[in-house]
Design a protein around this motif. Structure first.
Motif, short mmCIF file in Angstrom:
data_model
loop_
_atom_site.label_atom_id
_atom_site.label_comp_id
_atom_site.label_asym_id
_atom_site.label_seq_id
_atom_site.Cartn_x
_atom_site.Cartn_y
_atom_site.Cartn_z
N UNK A 234 1.06 -1.23 -0.18
CA UNK A 234 0.02 -0.04 0.02
C UNK A 234 0.91 1.34 -0.04
N UNK A 235 1.95 1.34 0.87
CA UNK A 235 2.68 2.40 0.79
C UNK A 235 3.52 2.63 -0.35
N UNK A 236 3.73 1.47 -0.88
CA UNK A 236 4.41 1.51 -2.59
C UNK A 236 3.68 2.13 -3.56
N UNK A 237 2.14 1.71 -3.46
CA UNK A 237 1.41 2.41 -4.44
C UNK A 237 1.27 3.75 -4.12
N UNK A 238 1.00 4.28 -2.71
CA UNK A 238 0.86 5.72 -2.42
C UNK A 238 2.28 6.48 -3.01
N UNK A 239 3.41 5.94 -2.89
CA UNK A 239 4.55 6.39 -3.33
C UNK A 239 4.43 6.78 -4.76
N UNK A 240 3.98 5.65 -5.58
CA UNK A 240 3.95 5.73 -6.92
C UNK A 240 2.99 6.98 -7.30
N UNK A 241 1.83 7.11 -6.63
CA UNK A 241 0.96 8.07 -6.91
C UNK A 241 1.22 9.41 -6.75
N UNK A 242 1.97 9.60 -5.72
CA UNK A 242 2.56 10.97 -5.19
C UNK A 242 3.49 11.60 -6.42
N UNK A 243 4.17 10.54 -6.90
CA UNK A 243 5.31 10.84 -8.10
C UNK A 243 4.43 10.85 -9.43
N UNK A 244 3.24 10.84 -9.57
CA UNK A 244 2.44 10.73 -10.78
C UNK A 244 2.14 12.12 -11.40
N UNK A 245 2.51 13.27 -10.49
CA UNK A 245 2.01 14.51 -10.82
C UNK A 245 2.95 14.99 -11.91
N UNK A 246 2.52 15.86 -12.85
CA UNK A 246 3.47 16.45 -14.03
C UNK A 246 4.26 15.27 -14.58
N UNK A 247 4.03 14.15 -14.62
CA UNK A 247 4.92 13.14 -15.49
C UNK A 247 3.91 12.43 -16.42
N UNK A 248 3.57 13.47 -17.23
CA UNK A 248 2.83 13.13 -18.55
C UNK A 248 3.67 12.52 -19.54
N UNK A 249 3.22 11.35 -20.10
CA UNK A 249 3.92 10.79 -21.11
C UNK A 249 2.97 10.22 -22.42
N UNK A 250 3.07 10.84 -23.38
CA UNK A 250 2.23 10.67 -24.58
C UNK A 250 2.86 9.48 -25.32
N UNK A 251 2.04 8.49 -25.91
CA UNK A 251 2.34 7.55 -26.74
C UNK A 251 3.41 8.01 -27.92
N UNK A 252 3.00 9.20 -28.48
CA UNK A 252 3.79 9.66 -29.52
C UNK A 252 5.10 10.22 -28.94
N UNK A 253 5.27 10.78 -27.84
CA UNK A 253 6.56 10.99 -27.22
C UNK A 253 7.52 9.72 -26.77
N UNK A 254 6.68 8.86 -26.46
CA UNK A 254 7.15 7.37 -26.06
C UNK A 254 7.73 6.95 -27.06
N UNK A 255 7.01 6.59 -28.44
CA UNK A 255 7.77 5.84 -29.47
C UNK A 255 8.58 6.84 -30.38
N UNK A 256 8.65 7.99 -30.00
CA UNK A 256 9.65 8.80 -30.71
C UNK A 256 11.03 8.98 -30.04
N UNK A 257 11.15 8.22 -28.93
CA UNK A 257 12.16 8.09 -28.32
C UNK A 257 12.23 9.70 -27.43
#
Length: 257
Positions: A234-257
């Motif tokens: 549960x704490x691990x999931x909470x840590x992951x959720x806390x880090x999700x802010x401002x971490x947008x990653x689109x499929x286009x950005x991902x596949x374009x490297x």
């Protein structure tokens, strides 16, 4: 998009401004995916994740990469590591002899065609690692300066790229692997080497291939999971959720490297 801002009149939801933005997957599948990446010490392939979540392999791969993106560059990564540190480098990639004829570089064996990764482990067992373009002195010493405490003790093997550490004020301890020496006065690099072993077990036994374009996320996945191995689910999931802010990653950005 259940809410609307009174000032700008734009709609928003709990996903807005996070890596979850515009994702059509239910939140329960995000949580299950995070749990899978947590509990599988050597990682979990996107094919297995797809089967268990009931989605396509492409969706599962994109989902996993976005979760890995949340683990990149936490606030603690900007701080210096603690105490005596171990520094080592390794190479990640397939063997030349196993590649198709059109993929072989015909430039030798060993590290040919592989990507270098440098890592550091401190006295508390915390690991930091990152892929690098070159294993020269400027790159490796720069990595030490960015992460090791100033004037602290640094343990490496006899690779000459580390020879300048003493001149920079570090207490440089060297273990001579070439002559069968693995411990000198309680100084060794066994800790970071055990992390390399775990990373390569994941590469060989689970993922089978890690693209150079995405290797930094896979390396960070293993180091983040290693550093949080004693944290409850549960704490691990909470840590992951806390880090999700401002971490947008689109499929286009991902596949374009």
């Amino acid at each position: 998009m259940a809410y609307r801002c009174k000032d700008c009149r734009k709609h928003f939801s709990v996903r807005t401004g996070t890596v979850l933005a515009e994702s059509r997957l239910p939140l329960i599948k995000w949580l299950l995916a995070i749990y899978m990446l947590t509990s599988a010490r050597k990682g979990i392939p996107s094919t297995q994740m797809a089967r268990e979540l009931g989605v396509t392999q492409k969706t599962a791969w994109f989902l996993a990469q976005r979760i890995r993106e949340t683990w990149m560059g936490g606030n603690n990564d900007k701080d210096k590591m603690d105490g005596q540190v171990q520094v080592d480098e390794t190479y990640v990639g397939g063997k030349e002899k196993n590649k198709h004829a059109d993929k072989k570089l015909h430039a030798g064996r060993g590290a040919v065609g592989k990507t270098a990764v440098v890592g550091m482990r401190d006295e508390n067992g915390v690991v930091r690692a990152t892929p690098i373009k070159r294993t020269n002195a400027a790159t490796l010493v720069g990595f030490v300066q960015d992460n090791a405490p100033e004037g602290g003790a640094v343990v490496t093997d006899e690779f000459r790229a580390y020879n300048g550490l003493s001149a920079l004020g570090y207490t440089h301890k060297t273990v001579r692997h070439s002559v069968g020496e693995y411990v000198r006065d309680m100084a060794h690099t066994n800790g970071i080497e055990s992390f390399w072993s775990l990373l390569k077990r994941g590469y060989i036994g689970v993922y089978h291939y890690m693209s150079e374009d995405h290797l930094h996320r896979y390396v960070n996945e293993f180091s983040f999971r290693h550093n949080t191995s004693k944290v409850g689910t549960i704490n691990f999931i909470n840590m992951t959720i806390d880090r999700m802010v401002d971490k947008r990653l689109t499929y286009k950005d991902l596949t374009n490297g």
